[in-house]
Each structure stands twice: as structure tokens, then as C-alpha cells.
Write a protein that holds these residues in place. Structure first.
Motif, short mmCIF file in Angstrom:
data_model
loop_
_atom_site.label_atom_id
_atom_site.label_comp_id
_atom_site.label_asym_id
_atom_site.label_seq_id
_atom_site.Cartn_x
_atom_site.Cartn_y
_atom_site.Cartn_z
N ARG A 23 -4.71 -12.84 2.81
CA ARG A 23 -3.90 -12.57 4.01
C ARG A 23 -3.62 -11.08 4.15
O ARG A 23 -3.76 -10.49 5.22
CB ARG A 23 -2.59 -13.37 3.91
N ALA A 24 -3.26 -10.45 3.01
CA ALA A 24 -3.01 -9.00 3.04
C ALA A 24 -4.28 -8.25 3.41
O ALA A 24 -4.24 -7.29 4.19
CB ALA A 24 -2.47 -8.54 1.68
N ASN A 25 -5.41 -8.70 2.87
CA ASN A 25 -6.68 -8.02 3.19
C ASN A 25 -7.00 -8.10 4.68
O ASN A 25 -7.52 -7.14 5.26
CB ASN A 25 -7.83 -8.65 2.39
N ARG A 26 -6.67 -9.23 5.28
CA ARG A 26 -6.91 -9.33 6.73
C ARG A 26 -6.07 -8.31 7.49
O ARG A 26 -6.51 -7.73 8.48
CB ARG A 26 -6.59 -10.75 7.23
N GLY B 78 -7.49 -4.64 6.18
CA GLY B 78 -8.92 -4.34 6.28
C GLY B 78 -9.52 -3.92 4.94
O GLY B 78 -10.69 -3.54 4.88
N ARG B 79 -8.72 -3.97 3.89
CA ARG B 79 -9.23 -3.58 2.57
C ARG B 79 -9.76 -4.81 1.82
O ARG B 79 -9.77 -5.91 2.34
CB ARG B 79 -8.13 -2.87 1.77
N ARG B 80 -10.25 -4.58 0.58
CA ARG B 80 -10.85 -5.67 -0.18
C ARG B 80 -10.22 -5.86 -1.55
O ARG B 80 -10.90 -5.86 -2.57
CB ARG B 80 -12.35 -5.41 -0.39
N CYS B 81 -8.93 -5.91 -1.58
CA CYS B 81 -8.22 -6.16 -2.84
C CYS B 81 -8.72 -7.48 -3.46
O CYS B 81 -8.93 -8.47 -2.75
CB CYS B 81 -6.72 -6.24 -2.55
#
Lengths: 383, 383
Positions: free
Chosen positions: B199-202, B205-208
Motif C-alpha cells: 500500500r505504501a509503495n503504491r 511509487g517506490r519498491r520497498c
């Protein structure tokens, strides 16, 4: 954001206890160190930052007792919630000694689990009583030897196994360095040696067991153990330091196998070396081997090729045989360069309930393997 | 009885080499000790009793070089036949250091496998280049943190994971003490945390990546890893000391998973503690982690809660990154009580190709988790 959930953190209050020996400048420093261990082994978080009183009270370890142990050392008893270990041997070991293993001056001397938690471990399937029953040998130490040296073919090892079984040895194990080498493929070795021991048993009327080494890559352990069972092997040799303590537990718990297991200390034995760090001999060879289902634990007896002291060997004996809930006592297996000339001394030291393991020395002299094995039996049986 | 079979014992002559540091009274004593190691690690049999010249010549290790290492120590290089290790990591470790682990005064400093043997190990599936590619971060150290403290519910940990991912952390791992506890069941934790990071990545835009701990009982490791993959976790945390080095290798080799693996030193790290015994830091964190497929190795950086020296940390860096056939270099992950105030120093020490792991200190102060994570990113990225 509510950082914790009080409902979820309602623990039983049941505690397991661990005793650590801490080297410190004084008692105050030892206590501080002990309090660090309480955090390090559970929350791994600075005390001041723990976001909840419930976690502080229920999860963090607590110092229960601190006693001087002489020469700059203190023994501290720490209590941990049983829930922190889950129901897993891997996590129990981590809780007891995962991170502090990396710190000098702290040694895990012993630990004790409440009965309810111990009941979650089957432990040794045979133990002393069960293994004696399999062999029908009740009145003397059991006698063990290893098939060696590495480099012999499966056929040559089987020929040795046959003679050793004829000579009256109770347990014939693979040398722990025999795995699956091109000069001695595992399935061929297991098949030939199991057959050779069975043939000797038909001739002697005895019940010698062959224990192949099933220390192997993760996906291969169970296959080798099943192949051993199918070939008629009577037990298994396993090195928990090389393939995992819990992998040994899985073998012991496998009702389809139901084979006695001999634990070998390769690699993991290094954790007992320093008196100021690592695991006590009792913990390593007694407590952990029993939890992980070994029926016997091999270790180097003092005065052989290794450096364990008499006191450390007594500590192992205690760990193998003292009360541990319903878990069966197991055989200590003093080894590491033992010779026929030391059999009486070993028997006096460990009592009748031990397994005497003599390897190379059975091959010495001119009398021949069968005769020398018979002499081993005679020496072990005489009072 | 023909005790050996010359046809079967026709080895390639290829050798692997190991370097041991031996503590001894003088060079002669060191050489004798080295010759003992040659026997101990292979035939485990008295030299005089070895039943075949072929075994003596082809199986027993041979001393290749002996050099003074200062203050009563000598470095000896020993050559072993590659066939003695079979094609198994478990037996390779046994050959290199199984029995001598139990002897004080001998430390395994390094080892080297011929290319043909190294080719039998896939090693790290990602390594430094592959992991950077997954994250699309190329110009700074990667940043890692741990979900803690133990005692939080899966929901609370997921809330932390969300904030940490929003704050720009690259790798969010379970604390290694989180397994399957009643207050935080493994499947619920994996599901919630993977979802939170996604959800945070969405949003960013990052790829954690979220790396759950799959250190578990033997039969459960693969199931948890598959559950992690299915839930969308981006990697795995594993403690080879608790569950087996080869179990980590099996995870790394599993093409159905193809997930990066972060190795944690719980328990096994104790084998590097004594300068006179055990494994060198390079061997433990570099050589063995790479053979066993870790893409990054966590270890305690000096000056934290543990006792490693600067020199030992440099040794780890070398082991993680120097040439080892086709095996990928991996990230060193200095950890163990690191704080934001040390980021510049860590970056200077390890260079850009390291993973900085900060746990508790991200929770300190009043600025809040997201802001503090952002500061971590800024500190790591600034020259």
C-alpha cells in the motif's frame, strides 16, 4: 495509532528459566548485563522506547536471582514468557541464546521449561530404556564403533561391519564424514552395510544395529532416513550442527521411521569450548540433544584427542540423565580417541548406562577385528 | 579381505584448500598439529593404521604451507580432495571444520574451492547487483529496519511497516525473534505487513521490500516461504544458525521462490567470538553465507551492543565482496545497535555497497517514525 493491542497480549504468565554465567567487574555490572540480556533476547529494543507497559511486563525477560560464581563471574537466572518461544525448537534456542551468543562473557549454563511446554516436545523416542530394549542388552554399557576410514568402498565398509557385528558390537555407525562421496555412494553403502550386519545377526543371534549417517542437504535428509529404514538399518547418525537441531527433532518425531538417533557434535561442539561464552556442556549435549530427540549424544571424553575436562564430562552426564519432565534420559557416548585400555575407567566414570565408542583402536594390533571387538565386549561386561 | 578397492578410489586430484590459524609453542608443534588436522578432518583414523596407500595419498589432507602469524600462532594451508566433500554444503562444512571445531587453538581463517566445485553452488541469486535492481536504488547504501518490539500484534507491526515504507526505507524485515507466537501468528503477520508495504509503495511509487522471518521448524520453512511469496513479501529473513546453513541454501536455490535472502547471525555468530578458535569473520559472514545463497549478511558492527573489532568488520566486508568464482558479491549489513548519528561513519567504512540496518533508533525522539526514516534516507544519500 494504537501501537499495541491489549487483548492480544494477554499471556499465561508461565515462564521458562535460563541460567547464564556472566563475567563482570562487580555485582552491579553483572546485574546491568543481566538486564541487557532480558531485553536483547526478547524485544531487542531500548527499554525507554518500548511502546507499552504490557510488553515491558509480559514479554521482556526478568532477572530472578543473581549469585556469585567465583573469580569475577555471577550466575543469573532469567525468566522468559513461554509464549516468546512459540512452540518451536528453533525459536526456543533463539530466545535462550540467539543474540547473546555473539557477546563474550555470557555463557548459557542451564535452562528449565515448565511441564506444559516440555510436553510439547516428544524428545527421545527410545532413550536409555528403549535402546536397551531394542538390543536386549541390560547389564553393561552398550558398545559402539564407527565404519572408517573414509576412502574405503561401500563393499569394504560392509566387510568391516560384518566382522564388527560378529565380534559383538551393539551399534555400528558410519563415520560422520561418510555422506555421499563418489568413492562410496550413500545408497550403496547403506544397503551393503545393513545387509552385512543383518547377516552377522543371523549367525550370532544378536541384535546389532547399523546406524548410517543421514546428515545431508535439507531436502535429502528424510529420503536417506527412509532409505535406511527400508534397507534394514537399525538407527541413524546425525550431526545437528551441520544440518540443524530441529532437523534432528523432525527425524525423531517421524513415526514412520521410529529409529534411534545418535547425535554427533561436529561443528556445533565449538560453542561449548570457551568457559566464558557459548553453551555449557550440559546444555549442548544434554538439554538440547534431548529436546531434539537424540537417544544418545557423542562427545569427546577427556584425555582423548580433544580438550574437555572431567568436570565438563560430568556435566554432560548430568544433562543426559537428570530429570527433564517426561523426557527420557539418554546415553552419554564418550568418544574421541578412546582405547580398549580405558574401558574400565570409562565404565567407572559414567556407570553402566553409557555407550562406549571406540573407533580406530579396534583396528590396532595383530589380533584381528573380530577378536578385538570380542575383547571390547569382555572388558565392558566385567566388573 | 581386500580392505579397499583401487578402482573405486581413483580421484580427480582436484583439491580445495583451507587456511587454519594454529596456536602452538613453536613451529614444529604447529606442524604436528596441522598434520593431526589432515587426519582428523578426513579419515579420523590413526595414521599408522590406515589400511591403504591410496587412502593415505588421495583422501588424507596434506599440509601445503606453514607461515608464522605472530604471537605464538602459525597459519597453515591444508589441501583436501574435492571428492571428500561430495557435492554437499553440509559435508563441505564438516570437512573444513567439523571435528576441529571442538579443539581449542585452531581457527578456520579462510578457504578456497576450485572453480569446478564452486560451480556446483548457485550461491546468491541476487547479490549486490540483483538486489539493487529489484529496488531500483543504485547511488547509495540500501536502508533496512526491523519490525519490533516483540509483543506487538500483527496489526500494530503492519502499521509500523506502512510508516517505515512511506518514510523511504528499502528493506523492512521482521525482527528475527518474531516467528509464530500466539500474540502475533506468522500468517497473519506476513499477510498484514506485506499488504501494508504494498500500500505504501503504491503511494510513494517506490519498491520497498518486506522480508518476513522464515526461520522455522524443519518441515515448516518452505511452507512459510511460499506463504510469504504468495502474500507479496519481497524477500526472506533467515537465521542459518538456528535452522541450518543448508536450509538457507535450499531456499536460495528454489526457483519457485526466487526471493532475496537476508542472513541473520543468531546463535551461529558465537563461533566467531574467540580469536583462537572457531571461524573467522570472513568465513562465517562472507564465504559460508555466499555458498549458502544469502544476498546479504547481518552482523554486529563494532561499537554497538556487540564486541566485534574494526578489523573483524573489514574481514567481513572482504568475505562478502572479494572474488569467489562466479558467486555474486553480497551486501554486508552492519547492525547491532546502530544509530542515525553513525550513518556517515558506516558509509565511510563500508562504502556505498552496504545495507545500513537501524532498528530501535528509528523510534527514538519526537519527530515521528516517518520523518525519522526520511532523515535516515537523507543521511545515507548525502556524500
Amino acid at each position: 495509532m494504537p501501537i499495541d493491542d491489549p487483548v492480544a497480549l494477554s499471556l499465561s504468565g508461565e515462564r521458562l528459566t535460563a541460567i547464564y554465567r556472566i563475567r563482570a567487574a562487580d555485582e552491579g555490572a553483572a546485574l546491568l548485563r543481566a538486564q541487557d540480556i532480558c531485553l536483547e533476547q526478547t524485544v531487542e529494543f531500548p527499554a525507554a522506547l518500548i511502546p507499552s507497559e504490557l510488553i515491558r511486563a509480559q514479554i521482556v525477560g526478568s532477572v530472578d536471582a543473581l549469585t556469585a560464581a567465583g573469580s569475577g563471574a555471577w550466575d543469573v537466572r532469567i525468566r522468559y514468557p513461554v509464549e516468546a518461544a512459540g512452540a518451536e525448537l528453533t525459536q526456543l534456542v533463539n530466545l535462550l541464546f540467539g543474540n547473546v551468543a555473539l557477546q563474550p562473557g555470557v555463557r548459557l549454563m542451564d535452562f528449565s521449561l515448565p511441564d506444559g511446554m516440555l510436553a510439547g516436545f516428544r524428545g527421545p523416542r527410545f532413550g536409555i530404556t528403549g535402546l536397551r530394549g531394542l538390543l536386549a542388552v541390560h547389564d553393561r554399557p552398550l558398545l559402539c564403533t564407527a565404519l572408517k576410514p573414509m576412502g574405503l568402498s561401500a563393499q569394504a565398509l560392509a566387510a568391516l561391519a560384518y566382522e564388527l557385528a560378529l565380534g559383538g558390537i551393539d551399534l555400528i555407525k558410519d563415520d560422520h564424514g561418510l555422506t555421499d562421496q563418489p568413492f562410496c555412494p550413500v545408497d550403496e553403502r547403506i544397503g551393503r552395510c545393513a545387509e552385512a550386519v543383518e547377516r552377522a545377526n543371523r549367525e550370532t543371534g544378536r541384535r546389532c544395529l547399523y546406524l548410517p549417517n543421514v546428515t545431508a542437504p535439507a531436502g535429502e535428509i528424510a529420503r536417506r532416513a527412509r532409505a535406511a529404514k527400508a534397507a534394514g538399518a537399525g538407527g541413524l547418525l546425525f550431526c545437528p550442527g551441520l544440518a540443524g537441531l530441529d532437523a534432528m527433532r523432525a527425524l525423531a518425531d517421524d513415526a514412520g521411521l521410529a529409529m534411534p538417533i545418535l547425535g554427533h557434535p561436529a561443528f556445533i561442539g565449538g560453542l561449548a569450548l570457551s568457559p566464558d561464552a557459548g553453551l555449557s556442556h550440559k546444555v549442548l549435549y544434554g538439554r538440547l540433544h534431548r529436546l531434539a530427540g537424540a537417544d544418545a549424544a557423542i562427545f569427546p571424553h577427556h584425555g582423548g584427542r580433544f580438550a574437555y575436562s572431567e568436570a565438563e564430562c560430568r556435566d554432560i552426564l548430568a544433562g543426559c540423565t537428570d530429570a527433564m519432565g517426561e523426557l527420557a534420559p539418554i546415553f552419554p557416548v564418550p568418544a574421541g580417541g578412546m582405547q580398549l585400555g580405558r574401558v574400565r575407567e570409562l565404565r567407572a566414570f559414567y556407570g553402566r548406562d553409557c555407550i562406549l565408542l571406540i573407533g580406530g583402536d579396534l583396528h590396532a594390533g595383530d589380533e584381528g577385528l573380530i577378536a578385538r571387538a570380542r575383547r571390547f565386549v569382555a572388558l565392558a561386561g566385567s566388573d
